[in-house]
Design a protein around this motif. Structure first.
Motif, PDB file in Angstrom:
ATOM      1  N   PHE A 448       1.062  -1.269  -0.264  1.00  0.00           N
ATOM      2  CA  PHE A 448       0.669   0.300  -0.026  1.00  0.00           C
ATOM      3  C   PHE A 448       1.213   1.106   0.138  1.00  0.00           C
ATOM      4  CE2 PHE A 448      -2.844   2.764   2.303  1.00  0.00           C
ATOM      5  CZ  PHE A 448      -3.813   3.170   1.058  1.00  0.00           C
ATOM      6  N   GLY A 449       1.890   0.761   0.771  1.00  0.00           N
ATOM      7  CA  GLY A 449       2.923   2.051   0.427  1.00  0.00           C
ATOM      8  C   GLY A 449       3.810   2.804  -0.911  1.00  0.00           C
ATOM      9  N   VAL A 450       3.989   1.299  -1.132  1.00  0.00           N
ATOM     10  CA  VAL A 450       4.532   1.905  -2.525  1.00  0.00           C
ATOM     11  C   VAL A 450       3.405   1.775  -3.855  1.00  0.00           C
ATOM     12  CG1 VAL A 450       5.574   0.276  -4.739  1.00  0.00           C
ATOM     13  CG2 VAL A 450       6.168  -0.502  -2.458  1.00  0.00           C
ATOM     14  N   VAL A 451       2.316   1.249  -3.226  1.00  0.00           N
ATOM     15  CA  VAL A 451       1.229   2.166  -4.341  1.00  0.00           C
ATOM     16  C   VAL A 451       1.123   3.531  -4.074  1.00  0.00           C
ATOM     17  CG1 VAL A 451      -1.794   1.056  -5.396  1.00  0.00           C
ATOM     18  CG2 VAL A 451      -0.183  -0.701  -4.210  1.00  0.00           C
ATOM     19  N   ARG A 452       0.412   3.751  -3.421  1.00  0.00           N
ATOM     20  CA  ARG A 452       0.570   5.225  -2.396  1.00  0.00           C
ATOM     21  C   ARG A 452       1.556   6.087  -3.256  1.00  0.00           C
ATOM     22  NH1 ARG A 452      -0.511   6.676   3.600  1.00  0.00           N
ATOM     23  NH2 ARG A 452       2.125   5.653   3.416  1.00  0.00           N
ATOM     24  N   SER A 453       2.954   5.726  -3.647  1.00  0.00           N
ATOM     25  CA  SER A 453       3.820   6.774  -3.517  1.00  0.00           C
ATOM     26  C   SER A 453       4.114   6.261  -5.233  1.00  0.00           C
ATOM     27  CB  SER A 453       5.304   6.259  -3.305  1.00  0.00           C
ATOM     28  OG  SER A 453       5.850   5.208  -2.938  1.00  0.00           O
ATOM     29  N   THR A 454       3.347   6.015  -6.145  1.00  0.00           N
ATOM     30  CA  THR A 454       3.749   5.369  -7.176  1.00  0.00           C
ATOM     31  C   THR A 454       3.281   5.418  -7.911  1.00  0.00           C
ATOM     32  OG1 THR A 454       3.897   3.186  -7.098  1.00  0.00           O
ATOM     33  CG2 THR A 454       5.707   4.313  -6.772  1.00  0.00           C
ATOM     34  N   ILE A 455       1.259   5.257  -7.538  1.00  0.00           N
ATOM     35  CA  ILE A 455       0.226   5.288  -8.659  1.00  0.00           C
ATOM     36  C   ILE A 455       0.076   6.418  -9.606  1.00  0.00           C
ATOM     37  CG2 ILE A 455      -1.317   6.728  -7.277  1.00  0.00           C
ATOM     38  CD1 ILE A 455      -3.239   4.712  -8.150  1.00  0.00           C
ATOM     39  N   VAL A 456       0.689   8.094  -9.468  1.00  0.00           N
ATOM     40  CA  VAL A 456      -0.014   8.711 -10.108  1.00  0.00           C
ATOM     41  C   VAL A 456       1.417   8.260 -11.985  1.00  0.00           C
ATOM     42  CG1 VAL A 456       1.014  11.543 -10.430  1.00  0.00           C
ATOM     43  CG2 VAL A 456       0.264  10.664  -7.985  1.00  0.00           C
ATOM     44  N   VAL A 457       2.631   8.177 -11.237  1.00  0.00           N
ATOM     45  CA  VAL A 457       3.437   7.451 -11.950  1.00  0.00           C
ATOM     46  C   VAL A 457       3.105   6.831 -12.845  1.00  0.00           C
ATOM     47  CG1 VAL A 457       5.822   6.030 -12.215  1.00  0.00           C
ATOM     48  CG2 VAL A 457       5.742   8.703 -10.588  1.00  0.00           C
ATOM     49  N   GLY A 458       2.529   5.192 -12.247  1.00  0.00           N
ATOM     50  CA  GLY A 458       2.180   5.122 -13.741  1.00  0.00           C
ATOM     51  C   GLY A 458       0.398   5.644 -14.141  1.00  0.00           C
TER      52      GLY A 458
END
Length: 488
Positions: A448-458
């Motif tokens: 969840f921490g990874v998703v929160r920090s990278t979803i915009v880049v995705g």
């Protein structure tokens, strides 16, 4: 209905086999063109337009629940179908024998609104239900054959590429057709809705037939199937019973069945609510659907990377958490229809992660030599419970029909109470999923921490991928022009 969501595992090279040859360009073009055309059938005859079609005939909530559940009952034939399909040595021929009657029957469905208008048919829902039941049996059969045929045809080491292209084309076609269908029905609603739905469904059936003509160009794969197999159809129940001894798989099945019931309880009636209670025009419903489709296109690649790196289960847990907000937001749509914007975005962001994860975790937790049987077992139980969901939802709405009160600025009725129950209940299958053990899964909190920090880049990467796919027609046109110049 047909050719439902296809998700692929990361390819694993079979032992002692050379890398397969890629598809010929002509076969690949047919593979892509066919899905664009078939969306004209499956995109128009499903979702909000299918719900509107039933509402046109005055279907009650209970009747809508029963009718939309018919395809789920047809899935009970899947294990029997699989037995005969695995023995067939000509998948292409078998596919066309199953899919042609299904698509031709849509012309009969398209004729019903005209027959009702001219008072030829007095019980349209009964007439359609009979046709729909037959269609559902054919489509279950054809879907299994299609999966087997394409599984043998598409090179195992390039499935991600081929099905990725196919998915993008299918979604873009769905965007255009959804917008067209919403505009078309709204235009006819003020003139003659029976003619509107009848002509739109007839057009969908034509698309389906043209798609078959294109699909004829796709070749059969020789050497598939085993007509000499000594296995008996009577062995199926015994083998299905043996699967119940796999405790971890049974926990996954419990999650799938619980999730299917809760989705069915509220999912079908969201469109009914928009059409009957909110009285939203089909044009606006179509626009909100397009928001969801575009968001799906942007985010699907991101979830694929997350699942490849961290596992399917943690991604499903994260997505399931947010999908519980969808029925909650529907409660506010009756007060202000623009709550459909966040609802559509959340659906587009998190449904792809749940769907792809739910499909692929089945492959990770099932033994390879019994995979078809395990999938059939899951299909039977999930279909049974999923069938009950819409039926219960319809009965509950009709039972709570007189309920109507105001809570602050919200008008609360039967639909709002059902959506609230659905939002609360969506936490139950997520709790069950936590008990499932997936090999090498990462901790949900970390993912969840990874998703929160990278979803915009995705999302930005998805936008770039979408741009590249949109340029494909321009590139193909350039190639065609260059070829014509060379001939001169």
């Amino acid at each position: 209905m047909e050719e439902k969501k296809i998700a692929e595992n990361p390819p694993v090279k079979p032992p002692d086999l050379q890398l397969p040859e890629p598809l010929k360009k002509s076969v690949f073009n047919s593979f892509i063109m066919e899905v664009a055309l078939v969306q004209g059938l499956s995109g128009i005859t499903a979702g909000v337009f299918f719900t509107g079609y039933l509402c046109l005939f005055g279907a009650t909530n209970k009747q809508i629940g029963w009718i939309t559940s018919i395809p789920l009952l047809a899935n009970f034939a899947a294990p029997l179908y699989s037995f005969f399909i695995d023995r067939s040595t000509n998948k292409k021929k078998l596919y066309f024998k199953a899919v042609l009657p299904y698509r031709l029957l849509w012309f009969f469905a398209a004729a019903i609104p005209f027959l009702v208008y001219f008072k030829v048919v007095a019980s349209p829902l009964l007439f359609f239900s009979a046709i729909f039941a037959i269609m559902s049996l054919f489509v279950t059969y054809s879907s299994i054959v299609w999966t087997s045929w394409m599984g043998a045809l598409i090179p195992w080491n390039q499935r991600g590429y081929y099905f990725g292209r196919r998915t993008y084309v299918a979604n873009f076609s769905a965007v255009l057709l959804t917008l067209f269908g919403g505009w078309y029905i709204d235009k006819w609603n003020s003139v003659n809705p029976h003619f509107g739905f009848g002509s739109l469904f007839a057009l969908a059936a034509v698309f389906g037939i043209i798609a078959l003509v294109v699909q004829k160009r796709i070749p059969e794969v020789p050497g598939t199937g085993d007509a000499s197999s000594e296995a008996s159809v009577l062995d199926i129940p015994k083998k299905l019973w043996e699967i119940t001894k796999n405790n971890n798989f049974m926990r996954l099945v419990l999650f799938n069945t619980t999730w299917a019931f809760i989705m069915g309880l509220t999912g079908v009636f969201m469109n009914v609510f928009l059409i009957r209670e909110v009285k939203m025009s089909y044009k606006y419903i179509a626009i909100f659907s397009v928001v969801t489709l575009f968001t799906r296109l942007l985010i699907t690649g991101f979830w694929g990377k997350m699942m490849d790196k961290y596992g399917y289960k943690p991604v499903m847990l994260i997505c399931g958490r947010f999908l519980g907000l969808i029925p909650l937001l529907m409660i506010f749509v009756g007060w202000n229809m623009w709550f459909m914007v966040p609802q559509s975005i959340i659906a587009g962001l998190f449904w792809p992660g749940m769907e792809v994860g739910q499909f692929n975790i089945m492959f990770r937790l099932t033994p390879r030599n019994q995979r078809a049987l395990y999938l059939a077992f899951n299909t039977i139980l999930t279909s049974l419970v999923a069938f009950i969901g819409p039926v219960c939802g319809g009965y509950l709405i009709d039972w709570m029909g007189p309920v109507n009160f105001k809570l602050l600025f919200l008008q609360i009725g039967a639909f709002q109470l059902l959506f609230f129950a659905g939002a609360v209940l969506r936490n139950l299958p997520v709790f069950i999923l936590r008990k499932v053990e997936e090999p090498k899964e990462a901790a949900e909190e970390h993912v969840f921490g990874v998703v929160r920090s990278t979803i915009v880049v995705g999302l930005m990467e998805g936008l770039g991928a979408m741009r590249n796919y949109m340029l494909i027609p321009v590139q193909r046109a350039g190639e065609f022009i260059d070829q014509m110049r060379e001939k001169k």
